[in-house]
Design a protein around this motif. Structure first.
Motif, PDB file in Angstrom:
ATOM      1  N   VAL A 173       0.855  -1.197   0.000  1.00 34.36           N
ATOM      2  CA  VAL A 173       0.000   0.000   0.000  1.00 34.36           C
ATOM      3  C   VAL A 173       0.884   1.238   0.000  1.00 34.36           C
ATOM      4  O   VAL A 173       1.755   1.392   0.864  1.00 34.36           O
ATOM      5  N   ARG A 174       0.654   2.113  -0.970  1.00 34.99           N
ATOM      6  CA  ARG A 174       1.422   3.355  -1.056  1.00 34.99           C
ATOM      7  C   ARG A 174       0.596   4.524  -0.529  1.00 34.99           C
ATOM      8  O   ARG A 174      -0.590   4.643  -0.823  1.00 34.99           O
ATOM      9  N   VAL A 175       1.248   5.381   0.246  1.00 35.12           N
ATOM     10  CA  VAL A 175       0.615   6.584   0.792  1.00 35.12           C
ATOM     11  C   VAL A 175       1.453   7.779   0.368  1.00 35.12           C
ATOM     12  O   VAL A 175       2.656   7.833   0.663  1.00 35.12           O
ATOM     13  N   ASN A 176       0.828   8.712  -0.325  1.00 42.94           N
ATOM     14  CA  ASN A 176       1.527   9.903  -0.801  1.00 42.94           C
ATOM     15  C   ASN A 176       0.637  11.125  -0.646  1.00 42.94           C
ATOM     16  O   ASN A 176      -0.532  11.015  -0.266  1.00 42.94           O
ATOM     17  N   GLY A 177       1.184  12.281  -0.958  1.00 41.61           N
ATOM     18  CA  GLY A 177       0.420  13.509  -0.867  1.00 41.61           C
ATOM     19  C   GLY A 177       0.686  14.433  -2.040  1.00 41.61           C
ATOM     20  O   GLY A 177       1.706  14.328  -2.722  1.00 41.61           O
ATOM     21  N   ILE A 178      -0.237  15.328  -2.260  1.00 39.64           N
ATOM     22  CA  ILE A 178      -0.096  16.408  -3.233  1.00 39.64           C
ATOM     23  C   ILE A 178      -0.297  17.717  -2.475  1.00 39.64           C
ATOM     24  O   ILE A 178      -1.265  17.864  -1.733  1.00 39.64           O
ATOM     25  N   ALA A 179       0.622  18.653  -2.657  1.00 37.46           N
ATOM     26  CA  ALA A 179       0.545  19.951  -1.987  1.00 37.46           C
ATOM     27  C   ALA A 179       0.331  21.045  -3.033  1.00 37.46           C
ATOM     28  O   ALA A 179       1.291  21.555  -3.616  1.00 37.46           O
ATOM     29  N   PRO A 180      -0.925  21.405  -3.292  1.00 34.16           N
ATOM     30  CA  PRO A 180      -1.187  22.469  -4.264  1.00 34.16           C
ATOM     31  C   PRO A 180      -0.738  23.830  -3.736  1.00 34.16           C
ATOM     32  O   PRO A 180      -0.733  24.080  -2.525  1.00 34.16           O
ATOM     33  N   GLY A 181      -0.396  24.695  -4.682  1.00 34.15           N
ATOM     34  CA  GLY A 181      -0.193  26.094  -4.344  1.00 34.15           C
ATOM     35  C   GLY A 181      -1.510  26.825  -4.515  1.00 34.15           C
ATOM     36  O   GLY A 181      -2.580  26.277  -4.228  1.00 34.15           O
ATOM     37  N   SER A 233       4.745   3.521  -8.966  1.00 32.82           N
ATOM     38  CA  SER A 233       4.879   2.419  -8.012  1.00 32.82           C
ATOM     39  C   SER A 233       6.053   2.554  -7.054  1.00 32.82           C
ATOM     40  O   SER A 233       6.048   1.942  -5.984  1.00 32.82           O
ATOM     41  N   TRP A 234       7.062   3.338  -7.405  1.00 30.70           N
ATOM     42  CA  TRP A 234       8.235   3.472  -6.538  1.00 30.70           C
ATOM     43  C   TRP A 234       8.209   4.780  -5.745  1.00 30.70           C
ATOM     44  O   TRP A 234       9.194   5.180  -5.131  1.00 30.70           O
ATOM     45  N   ILE A 235       7.055   5.428  -5.734  1.00 28.78           N
ATOM     46  CA  ILE A 235       6.897   6.662  -4.964  1.00 28.78           C
ATOM     47  C   ILE A 235       6.074   6.359  -3.726  1.00 28.78           C
ATOM     48  O   ILE A 235       4.931   5.919  -3.816  1.00 28.78           O
ATOM     49  N   SER A 236       6.647   6.591  -2.559  1.00 26.28           N
ATOM     50  CA  SER A 236       5.970   6.305  -1.298  1.00 26.28           C
ATOM     51  C   SER A 236       6.412   7.321  -0.246  1.00 26.28           C
ATOM     52  O   SER A 236       7.613   7.567  -0.079  1.00 26.28           O
ATOM     53  N   GLY A 237       5.452   7.912   0.446  1.00 24.10           N
ATOM     54  CA  GLY A 237       5.762   8.875   1.503  1.00 24.10           C
ATOM     55  C   GLY A 237       6.090  10.269   1.010  1.00 24.10           C
ATOM     56  O   GLY A 237       6.465  11.137   1.791  1.00 24.10           O
ATOM     57  N   ALA A 238       5.915  10.496  -0.288  1.00 22.49           N
ATOM     58  CA  ALA A 238       6.232  11.807  -0.862  1.00 22.49           C
ATOM     59  C   ALA A 238       5.021  12.724  -0.814  1.00 22.49           C
ATOM     60  O   ALA A 238       3.886  12.270  -0.925  1.00 22.49           O
ATOM     61  N   THR A 239       5.269  14.004  -0.644  1.00 18.63           N
ATOM     62  CA  THR A 239       4.232  15.022  -0.844  1.00 18.63           C
ATOM     63  C   THR A 239       4.756  15.972  -1.910  1.00 18.63           C
ATOM     64  O   THR A 239       5.716  16.709  -1.686  1.00 18.63           O
TER      65      THR A 239
END
Length: 250
Positions: A173-181, A233-239
């Motif tokens: 399970v991957r958890v990531n974030g997006i931080a809009p401006g 698939s190799w992106i995890s914990g990133a915002t």
């Protein structure tokens, strides 16, 4: 690029307008089956009927509503592949002029709701050995440009994203974030501010956004759909900042 989202079951909170609606549309365009959450039942049904989404009415600041919404989604779709915690808002003023209850409200809306729904979805995804959770935070979760209540709750969400990602990645399970401006859309605060004082807002854009314009909801949605897909698939914990360089101008 095939994002392999066809037939995936996706739940988007705050999905009846603004960024959330654009995210829901983007997933549907990729062939996903989409459920949207909103408080305004009439608007929610109107949007869902028009776009082909499944509506789940409720207030994500309420524990019972979150549990009911998630249970309803599982009953409708059988499982969940992607959760997008988009519901949120900004309130209050300066620290000294803001009642502590307003800070608490901001945490429940912008942070606690996302944590609880992530737990609910994470349990199902962990059992299946796959899934993706995307938190919509803000560049102000790393800076101090927004209201203190908003900054603090979004900062907590960014931190939670890292912690939960570390916990869940070994289970597929991957958890990531997006931080809009600063994003311009019809129901957002920037639209209201622009109508009230266009010269002031034009100056803000010139001084604070290197790209020279506001972002669009579609640009945020594109980032969300990608980071939720197996192509990431190799992106995890990133915002990921989606801000036209705005965060680098502070």
């Amino acid at each position: 690029m095939n994002l392999h989202l066809d037939g995936k079951k996706v739940l988007v909170t705050g999905g009846s307008k603004g960024i959330g609606l654009a995210i829901a549309k983007a997933f549907k365009e990729e062939g996903a089956l989409v459920g949207i959450v909103g408080r305004d039942g009439d608007l929610l049904k109107q949007v869902a009927d028009a776009q082909g989404f499944t509506p789940f009415q409720g207030d994500v600041t309420e524990k019972e509503d979150r549990e009911r919404i998630f249970s309803g989604f599982l009953k409708q779709f059988g499982t969940i592949d992607v959760l997008v915690n988009n519901a949120g808002g900004s309130n209050g003023s300066s620290v000294m002029e803001t009642n502590i209850s307003t800070f608490e409200q901001a945490m429940h809306l912008n942070y606690i709701s996302a944590v609880h729904l992530s737990q609910l979805a994470g349990a199902v995804m962990k059992e299946r050995g796959e899934g993706s959770i995307v938190q919509i935070s803000s560049i102000f979760g790393r800076e101090s440009g927004g209201k203190p209540t908003y900054n603090a709750s979004k900062a907590a969400l960014i931190s939670f994203t890292k912690s939960f990602a570390d916990e869940m990645i070994s289970h597929g399970v991957r958890v990531n974030g997006i931080a809009p401006g600063s994003i311009l859309h019809e129901t957002g605060n920037w639209k209201k501010r622009m109508e009230q004082d266009p010269e002031k807002i034009a100056a803000f854009v010139e001084q604070n956004i290197p790209a020279g314009r506001f972002g669009t909801v579609e640009e945020v949605a594109d980032a969300v759909v990608f980071i939720a897909s197996k192509r990431a698939s190799w992106i995890s914990g990133a915002t990921l900042n989606v801000d036209g360089g705005q965060s680098y101008s502070f």
